[in-house]
Design an enzyme around this catalytic site. Structure first.
Site, short mmCIF file in Angstrom:
data_model
loop_
_atom_site.label_atom_id
_atom_site.label_comp_id
_atom_site.label_asym_id
_atom_site.label_seq_id
_atom_site.Cartn_x
_atom_site.Cartn_y
_atom_site.Cartn_z
N THR A 301 0.84 -1.20 0.00
CA THR A 301 0.00 0.00 0.00
C THR A 301 0.87 1.25 0.00
OG1 THR A 301 -1.74 -1.16 1.22
CG2 THR A 301 -1.81 1.24 1.24
N GLN A 331 -6.38 -1.88 -2.51
CA GLN A 331 -5.62 -0.71 -2.10
C GLN A 331 -4.80 -0.15 -3.28
OE1 GLN A 331 -5.63 -3.71 -0.53
NE2 GLN A 331 -5.17 -3.50 1.67
N GLN A 353 -10.27 2.51 -3.43
CA GLN A 353 -9.87 2.16 -2.06
C GLN A 353 -8.53 2.81 -1.74
OE1 GLN A 353 -10.10 -1.99 -1.09
NE2 GLN A 353 -8.98 -1.77 0.83
N ASP A 354 -8.48 3.51 -0.59
CA ASP A 354 -7.23 4.12 -0.10
C ASP A 354 -6.70 5.22 -1.03
OD1 ASP A 354 -7.50 2.30 1.90
OD2 ASP A 354 -5.66 1.21 1.52
N ASP A 375 -12.39 3.41 2.76
CA ASP A 375 -11.30 4.04 3.53
C ASP A 375 -10.51 5.03 2.68
OD1 ASP A 375 -12.14 2.14 5.39
OD2 ASP A 375 -10.53 0.75 4.89
N ARG A 446 -14.44 4.51 9.88
CA ARG A 446 -14.34 3.31 10.71
C ARG A 446 -12.93 3.25 11.31
NH1 ARG A 446 -13.54 -2.13 7.31
NH2 ARG A 446 -12.20 -1.40 5.62
N TRP A 448 -9.58 2.15 11.95
CA TRP A 448 -8.48 1.31 11.46
C TRP A 448 -7.58 0.89 12.62
CZ3 TRP A 448 -3.66 3.45 8.53
CH2 TRP A 448 -2.89 2.37 8.05
#
Length: 540
Positions: A301, A331, A353-354, A375, A446, A448
């Site tokens: 990531t 990710q 994502q990310d 996220d 949320r 992590w």
């Protein structure tokens, strides 16, 4: 005799009260920190009291001395980790599986950063430091923990290679305890005075740029142009970055890289020695930096970022940063930001994502657009998003959207996400799906990590936000220790009547919200004016 004993006891008690009152009323908190304190007493204020007690020699009596001891131990284990990883990469390069190799490279670079951060803190505390410096040093120690945790996360995200991980993970585990203990003792030992006063949208009166659309009243040392047609100084952004001078120290002006409109297919990295760099484009969707790395294609990531920066004092304006890997590649980071006192102004971050990895240190985002699904704003920076637009996109089937996944791991870290006067609405493809009755849940965030901290205030939330507001990470994990709060938001999605009832969730008042402003949370009034970017320092 009984009477005399009672008198002696009363006198002793009276003297004890007088001494206690003198200490409370007349000694500063920093003076208190220099008073003798047993290791057993001191260690109770740390997240690892048993480890602290067994590690700390009894001859270190003041919190200052105890903190300095743990800082020295932290620097020592960081050097050990760096040397151990260097040895693996040098002597076992050909037999290390590629995923493990990438994680080791991440860990090596992060350990090198931590060596510098810890050395700076140790050097600073040997002198008299101001309140502003105390906050700066706490920020560095918070980043040390974040960097180290990122290394650990890399190993947790892949199948371990025993020949490497068995010997390394013990050192990494001790590192977490040493860094956390150092941060706790520093936070307790060096008192940060209350910050008063308010700021306003402003800039400093420095020498102006020739072209004011780069930011009025900004001091510039040099300006270069990137144009793929060869009419500028460079044809790639990386060439311009590599040509920038290596800087350390205070901001005496920006090295400005003007990137003309175009699509730039390159992976850009701003190293730690490239300080006070400003990259200016021709506008969102006109100057575009794009890439497609993802975890599913074999990258960590951390290394999937199209654009990554750790050079202090970085500024970006009028640029789109894009990762085109798509939602099925999981990710895939568009921007990874680990630069202290960094600013993104009028920029767009596009991914799924990310998307935006707000990794560490102090960051400010102004009038930016951020697109993503799962996220899509994550990391453990102290980051403020002011007047930004957040656009949840259409996720994969059976996925939900989570705007934030803040990664604070320690109660003494001065990190978190403050989302302020922003607008949260569905991206066009998600809006179409919602209108066609394909209900997709979208959450504010949320947890992590265990002490995840995110605050939404005075922001517009459209009806796409699920009534419960926030999503669990895994069962009961972090629901008591996180800090999620909302203040003064509006729009259909801001209704808090059916919000989660977690112990860590709060509806806060103006006084609490003020702690997460530019002025107090990132001390932006001290460093934002030189960037030329407008900002609001206080709530009003």
């Amino acid at each position: 005799m009984v009477t005399n004993n009672n008198m002696n006891t009363s006198t002793t008690l009276y003297l004890y009260i007088l001494v206690s009152l003198f200490i409370i009323l007349f000694l500063s908190p920093s003076s208190l920190a220099s008073l003798p304190s047993s290791p057993n007493t001191t260690c109770q204020i740390t997240p690892y009291p048993s480890f602290c007690t067994t590690t700390l020699p009894s001859n270190y009596l003041s919190i200052h001395d105890q903190c300095n001891f743990f800082l020295q131990q932290s620097l020592s284990i960081t050097n050990t980790i760096f040397q151990l990883i260097s040895s693996y990469l040098k002597n076992h390069f050909t037999i290390i599986p590629y995923p493990t190799l990438l994680v080791l490279e991440d860990c090596l670079n992060l350990a090198e950063l931590n060596t510098g951060f810890l050395s700076n803190v140790i050097q600073a505390i040997e002198t008299t430091i101001s309140n502003n410096q105390v906050y700066d040093l706490q920020t560095l120690l918070s980043a040390v923990l974040t960097n180290h945790q990122t290394c650990l996360d890399g190993f947790h995200d892949l199948n371990p290679y025993p020949k490497i991980t068995t010997s390394l993970l013990n050192h990494l585990s001790d590192g977490i305890k040493l860094y956390s203990t150092s941060l706790a003792l520093f936070t307790r030992g060096w008192y940060i005075n209350a910050i008063g006063g308010k700021g306003s949208d402003s800039t400093m009166n420095n020498r102006k740029l020739v072209e004011t659309n780069y930011g009025d009243n900004v001091t510039v040392t040099k300006k270069v142009i990137v144009n793929p047609n060869g009419s500028g100084h460079f044809i790639t952004i990386n060439d311009a970055v590599n040509a920038a001078p290596n800087k350390t120290g205070t901001n005496n002006g920006y090295y400005v890289i003007y990137v003309v409109a175009g699509i730039y297919n390159e992976y850009v990295f701003i190293a730690k020695n490239k300080e006070n760099l400003m990259i200016v484009g021709d506008g969102i969707n006109r100057t575009v930096i794009t890439g497609s790395r993802s975890v599913l294609d074999g990258w960590t990531t951390f290394q999937s970022a199209t654009f990554a920066v750790i050079g202090k004092g970085f500024v970006a304006m009028n640029i789109t940063f894009r990762n085109t890997a798509g939602p099925n590649k999981h990710q895939a980071v568009a921007v990874r930001n680990g630069a202290d006192m960094s600013v993104f102004y009028n920029c767009s971050f596009e991914g799924y994502q990310d998307t935006l990895y707000a990794h560490s240190l102090r960051q400010f985002y102004k009038k930016c657009d951020i697109y993503g699904t799962v996220d899509f704003i994550f990391g453990n920076a102290a980051a403020i998003f002011q007047d930004c637009n957040m656009y949840p996109r259409l996720p994969m089937q059976n996925q939900f959207n989570a705007i934030t996944a803040q990664g604070r791991t320690d109660p003494n870290q001065n990190t978190g996400f403050s989302i302020w006067n922003c607008c949260i609405v569905a991206a066009s493809e998600l809006g179409d799906a919602i209108n066609n009755y394909n209900y997709i849940k979208t959450y504010l965030g949320r947890p992590w990590k265990e002490y995840s901290r995110t605050i939404y205030m005075k922001s517009f939330m459209d009806g796409l936000i699920d009534p419960k507001g926030w999503m669990e990470w895994s069962g009961e994990f972090a629901l008591r220790t996180l800090y999620y709060s909302e203040y003064g938001n509006w729009g259909k999605g801001s209704n808090t009547s059916n919000r989660v009832t977690w112990e860590g969730y709060h509806l806060i008042d103006e006084k609490d919200a003020d702690e997460f402003t530019v002025y107090k949370f990132i001390q932006g009034h001290n460093w934002l004016p030189v960037t030329g970017v407008p900002f609001r320092a206080g709530l009003h």
